[in-house]
Every structure is written in structure tokens, then in C-alpha cells.
Design a protein around this motif. Sequence first.
Motif, PDB file in Angstrom:
ATOM      1  N   ASP A  31       0.883  -1.068   0.069  1.00 14.41           N
ATOM      2  CA  ASP A  31       0.084  -0.154  -0.179  1.00 14.41           C
ATOM      3  C   ASP A  31       0.874   1.186   0.041  1.00 14.41           C
ATOM      4  OD1 ASP A  31      -2.377  -1.621   0.094  1.00 14.41           O
ATOM      5  OD2 ASP A  31      -2.529  -1.400   2.086  1.00 14.41           O
ATOM      6  N   ASP A  32       2.018   1.041   0.345  1.00 10.67           N
ATOM      7  CA  ASP A  32       2.971   2.203   0.541  1.00 10.67           C
ATOM      8  C   ASP A  32       3.846   2.542  -0.811  1.00 10.67           C
ATOM      9  OD1 ASP A  32       2.135   2.747   2.938  1.00 10.67           O
ATOM     10  OD2 ASP A  32       3.657   1.515   3.770  1.00 10.67           O
ATOM     11  N   LEU A  33       3.747   1.623  -1.937  1.00 18.24           N
ATOM     12  CA  LEU A  33       4.628   1.673  -2.740  1.00 18.24           C
ATOM     13  C   LEU A  33       4.371   2.757  -3.681  1.00 18.24           C
ATOM     14  CD1 LEU A  33       4.791  -1.989  -4.084  1.00 18.24           C
ATOM     15  CD2 LEU A  33       6.431  -0.673  -2.666  1.00 18.24           C
ATOM     16  N   ALA A  34       5.253   3.254  -4.590  1.00 18.38           N
ATOM     17  CA  ALA A  34       5.095   4.422  -5.298  1.00 18.38           C
ATOM     18  C   ALA A  34       6.041   4.338  -6.542  1.00 18.38           C
ATOM     19  CB  ALA A  34       5.559   5.810  -4.791  1.00 18.38           C
ATOM     20  N   GLU A  35       5.698   5.290  -7.538  1.00 17.93           N
ATOM     21  CA  GLU A  35       6.641   5.210  -8.778  1.00 17.93           C
ATOM     22  C   GLU A  35       7.930   5.096  -8.542  1.00 17.93           C
ATOM     23  OE1 GLU A  35       5.183   4.512 -11.917  1.00 17.93           O
ATOM     24  OE2 GLU A  35       3.288   4.473 -10.799  1.00 17.93           O
ATOM     25  N   PRO A  36       8.782   4.307  -9.302  1.00 12.55           N
ATOM     26  CA  PRO A  36      10.213   4.254  -9.309  1.00 12.55           C
ATOM     27  C   PRO A  36      11.045   5.698  -9.327  1.00 12.55           C
ATOM     28  CG  PRO A  36       9.686   3.210 -11.163  1.00 12.55           C
ATOM     29  CD  PRO A  36       8.302   3.606 -10.599  1.00 12.55           C
ATOM     30  N   ARG A  37      12.080   5.797  -8.645  1.00 14.72           N
ATOM     31  CA  ARG A  37      12.756   7.250  -8.740  1.00 14.72           C
ATOM     32  C   ARG A  37      14.211   6.893  -9.130  1.00 14.72           C
ATOM     33  NH1 ARG A  37      11.375   9.521  -2.600  1.00 14.72           N
ATOM     34  NH2 ARG A  37       8.984   8.990  -2.818  1.00 14.72           N
ATOM     35  N   ASP A  38      14.719   7.933  -9.656  1.00 17.02           N
ATOM     36  CA  ASP A  38      16.139   8.037 -10.006  1.00 17.02           C
ATOM     37  C   ASP A  38      16.599   6.793 -10.870  1.00 17.02           C
ATOM     38  OD1 ASP A  38      16.243  10.492  -8.602  1.00 17.02           O
ATOM     39  OD2 ASP A  38      16.507   9.466  -6.700  1.00 17.02           O
ATOM     40  N   ILE A  39      15.983   6.293 -11.774  1.00 14.60           N
ATOM     41  CA  ILE A  39      16.328   5.328 -12.605  1.00 14.60           C
ATOM     42  C   ILE A  39      17.584   5.920 -13.424  1.00 14.60           C
ATOM     43  CG2 ILE A  39      15.639   3.677 -14.584  1.00 14.60           C
ATOM     44  CD1 ILE A  39      13.037   3.399 -13.179  1.00 14.60           C
ATOM     45  N   VAL A  40      18.538   5.052 -13.349  1.00 19.17           N
ATOM     46  CA  VAL A  40      19.805   5.623 -14.236  1.00 19.17           C
ATOM     47  C   VAL A  40      19.429   5.390 -15.642  1.00 19.17           C
ATOM     48  CG1 VAL A  40      22.357   5.108 -14.689  1.00 19.17           C
ATOM     49  CG2 VAL A  40      21.174   5.076 -12.340  1.00 19.17           C
ATOM     50  N   VAL A  41      19.670   6.350 -16.451  1.00 20.60           N
ATOM     51  CA  VAL A  41      19.493   6.479 -17.930  1.00 20.60           C
ATOM     52  C   VAL A  41      20.828   6.028 -18.493  1.00 20.60           C
ATOM     53  CG1 VAL A  41      18.838   7.749 -19.782  1.00 20.60           C
ATOM     54  CG2 VAL A  41      17.693   7.991 -17.958  1.00 20.60           C
ATOM     55  N   ILE A  42      20.941   5.208 -19.348  1.00 18.19           N
ATOM     56  CA  ILE A  42      22.217   4.575 -19.671  1.00 18.19           C
ATOM     57  C   ILE A  42      22.299   5.219 -21.477  1.00 18.19           C
ATOM     58  CG2 ILE A  42      22.492   2.649 -18.551  1.00 18.19           C
ATOM     59  CD1 ILE A  42      21.435   0.876 -20.358  1.00 18.19           C
ATOM     60  N   ASN A  43      22.826   6.396 -21.371  1.00 17.65           N
ATOM     61  CA  ASN A  43      23.112   7.031 -22.649  1.00 17.65           C
ATOM     62  C   ASN A  43      24.741   7.485 -22.954  1.00 17.65           C
ATOM     63  OD1 ASN A  43      23.259   9.199 -20.716  1.00 17.65           O
ATOM     64  ND2 ASN A  43      21.403   9.926 -21.274  1.00 17.65           N
ATOM     65  N   ASP A  44      24.481   8.319 -24.089  1.00 20.44           N
ATOM     66  CA  ASP A  44      25.963   8.814 -24.309  1.00 20.44           C
ATOM     67  C   ASP A  44      26.738   9.485 -23.223  1.00 20.44           C
ATOM     68  OD1 ASP A  44      25.954   7.295 -26.436  1.00 20.44           O
ATOM     69  OD2 ASP A  44      25.400   8.915 -27.780  1.00 20.44           O
ATOM     70  N   GLU A  45      25.812  10.334 -22.401  1.00 19.25           N
ATOM     71  CA  GLU A  45      26.240  11.166 -21.143  1.00 19.25           C
ATOM     72  C   GLU A  45      26.913  10.110 -19.903  1.00 19.25           C
ATOM     73  OE1 GLU A  45      23.611  14.128 -19.979  1.00 19.25           O
ATOM     74  OE2 GLU A  45      23.056  14.880 -21.998  1.00 19.25           O
ATOM     75  N   PHE A  46      26.152   9.172 -19.915  1.00 13.77           N
ATOM     76  CA  PHE A  46      26.590   8.137 -18.924  1.00 13.77           C
ATOM     77  C   PHE A  46      27.521   7.355 -19.243  1.00 13.77           C
ATOM     78  CE2 PHE A  46      26.002   4.208 -16.045  1.00 13.77           C
ATOM     79  CZ  PHE A  46      26.182   4.956 -14.883  1.00 13.77           C
ATOM     80  N   ILE A  47      27.667   6.514 -20.255  1.00  9.09           N
ATOM     81  CA  ILE A  47      28.494   5.564 -20.899  1.00  9.09           C
ATOM     82  C   ILE A  47      29.531   6.496 -21.732  1.00  9.09           C
ATOM     83  CG2 ILE A  47      28.941   3.455 -22.185  1.00  9.09           C
ATOM     84  CD1 ILE A  47      27.243   3.434 -19.359  1.00  9.09           C
ATOM     85  N   SER A  48      30.852   6.308 -21.312  1.00 12.78           N
ATOM     86  CA  SER A  48      31.948   6.774 -22.266  1.00 12.78           C
ATOM     87  C   SER A  48      32.399   5.829 -23.147  1.00 12.78           C
ATOM     88  CB  SER A  48      32.775   7.197 -21.404  1.00 12.78           C
ATOM     89  OG  SER A  48      33.479   6.451 -20.644  1.00 12.78           O
ATOM     90  N   PRO A  49      33.041   6.617 -24.301  1.00 10.70           N
ATOM     91  CA  PRO A  49      33.736   5.234 -24.946  1.00 10.70           C
ATOM     92  C   PRO A  49      34.737   4.504 -24.224  1.00 10.70           C
ATOM     93  CG  PRO A  49      33.696   7.527 -26.056  1.00 10.70           C
ATOM     94  CD  PRO A  49      33.160   7.761 -24.775  1.00 10.70           C
ATOM     95  N   ARG A  50      35.292   4.802 -23.175  1.00 10.90           N
ATOM     96  CA  ARG A  50      36.297   4.180 -22.558  1.00 10.90           C
ATOM     97  C   ARG A  50      35.351   2.739 -21.712  1.00 10.90           C
ATOM     98  NH1 ARG A  50      39.152   0.461 -21.735  1.00 10.90           N
ATOM     99  NH2 ARG A  50      40.012   0.047 -19.906  1.00 10.90           N
ATOM    100  N   ASP A  51      34.027   3.397 -21.496  1.00 16.03           N
ATOM    101  CA  ASP A  51      33.131   2.221 -20.521  1.00 16.03           C
ATOM    102  C   ASP A  51      32.835   1.113 -21.514  1.00 16.03           C
ATOM    103  OD1 ASP A  51      33.122   3.680 -18.242  1.00 16.03           O
ATOM    104  OD2 ASP A  51      31.542   5.134 -18.936  1.00 16.03           O
ATOM    105  N   LEU A  52      32.728   1.540 -22.822  1.00 13.14           N
ATOM    106  CA  LEU A  52      32.190   0.651 -23.680  1.00 13.14           C
ATOM    107  C   LEU A  52      33.492  -0.297 -24.293  1.00 13.14           C
ATOM    108  CD1 LEU A  52      30.149   2.758 -26.503  1.00 13.14           C
ATOM    109  CD2 LEU A  52      29.263   1.016 -25.042  1.00 13.14           C
ATOM    110  N   GLU A  53      34.459   0.319 -24.348  1.00 13.20           N
ATOM    111  CA  GLU A  53      35.788  -0.401 -24.716  1.00 13.20           C
ATOM    112  C   GLU A  53      36.327  -1.366 -23.653  1.00 13.20           C
ATOM    113  OE1 GLU A  53      40.612   0.353 -25.188  1.00 13.20           O
ATOM    114  OE2 GLU A  53      39.260   2.123 -25.522  1.00 13.20           O
ATOM    115  N   ARG A  54      35.874  -1.270 -22.089  1.00  6.66           N
ATOM    116  CA  ARG A  54      36.179  -1.956 -21.296  1.00  6.66           C
ATOM    117  C   ARG A  54      35.279  -3.109 -21.262  1.00  6.66           C
ATOM    118  NH1 ARG A  54      35.802  -0.095 -14.953  1.00  6.66           N
ATOM    119  NH2 ARG A  54      33.745   0.852 -15.990  1.00  6.66           N
ATOM    120  N   GLY A  55      33.969  -3.226 -21.377  1.00  8.60           N
ATOM    121  CA  GLY A  55      32.956  -4.100 -21.634  1.00  8.60           C
ATOM    122  C   GLY A  55      33.534  -5.122 -22.797  1.00  8.60           C
ATOM    123  N   VAL A  56      33.626  -4.410 -23.942  1.00  9.10           N
ATOM    124  CA  VAL A  56      34.079  -5.318 -25.186  1.00  9.10           C
ATOM    125  C   VAL A  56      35.350  -6.253 -24.731  1.00  9.10           C
ATOM    126  CG1 VAL A  56      35.100  -5.133 -27.366  1.00  9.10           C
ATOM    127  CG2 VAL A  56      33.192  -3.737 -26.615  1.00  9.10           C
TER     128      VAL A  56
END
Length: 447
Positions: free
Chosen positions: A53-78
Motif C-alpha cells: 500500500d505504500d509503494l510509489a513510482e520508481p525514482r532516480d532510474i539511471v539512464v544509460i546514454n552517451d552522457e553516462f557511458i563513455s567510449p572507455r566504458d564501452l571499450e572495457r565491456g568489449v
Amino acid sequence: MIDPARPEPLDLKNFDAYLETCRQMLQRRLAGMASIEEVAKAESELNRYPRLDDLAEPRDIVVINDEFISPRDLERGVDALLAGAVLLEHACAGEATRLGLGTKYLINARRHLTPEILTDHLGPEPELPHPPEALRPLSLGRRHMLQLAWDLWRLAEENGLDPRQVLKRQHLLIIVNEQSAQGVIDDFREAQFYGFERRRVLFMVQRAFHGFNLGPQGWFYDQDSPLRLHNHGQMLMQTTMDGQLFRLDEQGGRRHLAWKEYLSLLNDFVDKVSFNIEDLDYLSQSLDHLGLAAALKLAEAGAGMVMEVVNNDPDNPIKGGACYWDPELNRNVMIESFCLQGVQPEDIAVLNKNINHYPQPARGLAAVRQQGLAMPIVVKKNYLYFQPVQGDLNFLVPTTFVRRPQLRPIRAWKGPRHTRAALAALAQQDQRPGFWAWASGLTGLAL
């Protein structure tokens, strides 16, 4: 009510210990209930999330876009993928009950989608731009394995590496059910493990269980009842039991791993990603570089689980894991829909995409082994079964929820109404230039 943030302890030493703690749990939780029928009537209340009964819409969900993910982040995953540092899990144990087509891995659309089945799914004489008879006669599981191998092969070529060596570095965990286990194993052996190294492909056969019944002395495990899976949460817990994972030797024999051996192996991975065999987008691109990059970046901030969310489809809403803000826990949570008493699919706005990341997976699996997951119940054919949820790990380890800049609905072959989209996705894979010649060369099969 049942609180996944405070699960009752489970003994995961072996199946006997698991079932005994399940029985004891029923004795405590259902004390005073006089019949299975009474439990069935109270099922939604018994499974109810305590802070619903106390639940609400989610907050502060991280958006994974070019501002959050850098080329170096992508390279590390690869780099992690190319090095085989990501455990690639395929959960294939589920039965396509809503589709009526058996184990999902073995569904062959050309063979199984008969005119009678199509009528049942889509109505009489449906107009289909991509009819089943025009498809290649391959199982959904074979298509998934080939897609993964294809994407890794191309990634290796793009980075100037030998594709065959990159495939051999990968570690896979294939989870099947008891009915389909030998068929899936035979599929891998026939296809020469799809180019992957045999000793690095782990299998697990998810156990099915009889139901519990109520007798004069209380609850007991009734071996005269039908067998059912205890959902994907039990699948996750079973991976932490001794001797459940195995690899095949050259003759097809099974060499089982102890839990400590698997835990040691998990320590070598930077991430475990769990693929969903229903996912239709996977058939065009299995590797999610943005998602992996986000998981590795968020792990540095302490995340032990990363769950991607999407919008529910307002035209065809579905049930599943639903994301909310829990003010008492002071964070977002993912709650399975059967714990949301009275909430209908059309009332769920934000869903789990069902492709979860587990950065530093040894931590999360060790937490599961130590205490287990919450254990919702379900009554089927007058017997009681458990239905724990894999995603409830979000209550045991720090979890971050992410989304894409555009929140698109899930594209998955979950039920009959999704069959048309599934046929289109299969046809798109069939029409890919060069794919089948490459696949035949990889497997030695005429595909």
C-alpha cells in the motif's frame, strides 16, 4: 504476507535439506489453515508484498546514454567479452505453457506451429507475412546459440582477433529441465558446441518437485502428486548446491562441480549476464554493449545486480517483475506481479526487461547460498508448490535500476499473441546475408 527483503532461511546443502526447510516453512506460515482449498483462497494474501500500500513510482532510474557511458566504458565491456571474463547464462528450463509448445529451447516454429496451433494463437486463417513453412527448420535454442556465436565472431573480427579463439575463451551456463536435458545436450554435441570450448560450457538440469499436501500430522511432501518446477528462483538457488553444475567429457559423460569449485570460478568473472530465451531482440543482436558497460561502471559504485526496466505495453500489458519505490526501504525494488495483490497487468507501468546483470557474481550467489530467496506459494491441482523469483536477489544485494533513453515495451515470445512478432524475428534472422553459410561452417551441419 511475504517479505523478500527478509527471507526465511533455507538449507541449500542438498535437495532433501531444501525440501525439509520448505516443509517446516509451511508448518509455520500456514499454521491454523485446515485445507488446501483454504490456502488456495488465501494465496494472493499469503504472497502479498508487506508494504504494497505504500509503494510509489520508481525514482532516480539511471539512464544509460552517451552522457553516462563513455567510449572507455564501452571499450572495457568489449575487452571483458573478448577475454571471456563474462559468464553467459542461458535459462532454458521454462516450459512454454502459454504457447503450448513444450520446452522453449526446442521449439521449432516451422514444425510446431501447425495450422491448428496458429488458429489457436492468432485466430482462423491469420494473414502472415512470414508463415512458419517459409522458415528454416531450426529450434529456438539453436538459433540463440548461433546468434551469440555470430555476434562474438564479428566482435572479434572488428578488434583484429581470431574469432575461433575468442569463442573458445567464453564461459557458458546452460540451464535446462529434466524432460529436455538430453535433447539440449545432444544439440550442443551435434553442433560441435557452436564453436565454444566444451570444458567451458556448463550445464545444469533444473529439478522438478512434487507438491506438498496437508495430512493429519501437518504438511508433507507428497510423491504421488505431479512434478512442477519451483520457478526461476529455485533455478538460481540450485546453482549454489553441490554437484548440480556439470561439464561434458569427450564421451559425453558428466563431470559435476562442487559449490566451492563453482564459487571459485565465479570469482574470475567481472559479470554474469542472464539471457532470456523468449527475447526477440536477441535474434538480431545478442550482445548488449551498453548494458554491459553500464553494469561494469555501476559495479564500481557497489552494485551487485543491475536490472533494466522498460515500459509495459499499454495495448498488450503483461505481468512480470514490476518496479516501484519502497519508502520504508528507501530505494527502488523489483516485485513479482503475483506478490502484488489486486494489481492487474494494465496497472503495472514499469517492468523488468528480464535480462539481468550480476557484476562480481560471486557476491550475489554467496548471499543466495547463505540464506536463500523468499518463497511465495501456488496451489496447482490441489497441491501446494513454491515459486521463488530469481529477481528477488535485488533485495539481498545492492541493486541499480537502469533504462534506455526511450522506454520501449518488451519484445518477447511469452504467449500466443506474440507469435506474429516471433515469426517476424525468426524470418529476419533467416534473411541475414551470409549467416547460414557461416553457421554451417562453424557447426559442420547443413543448416
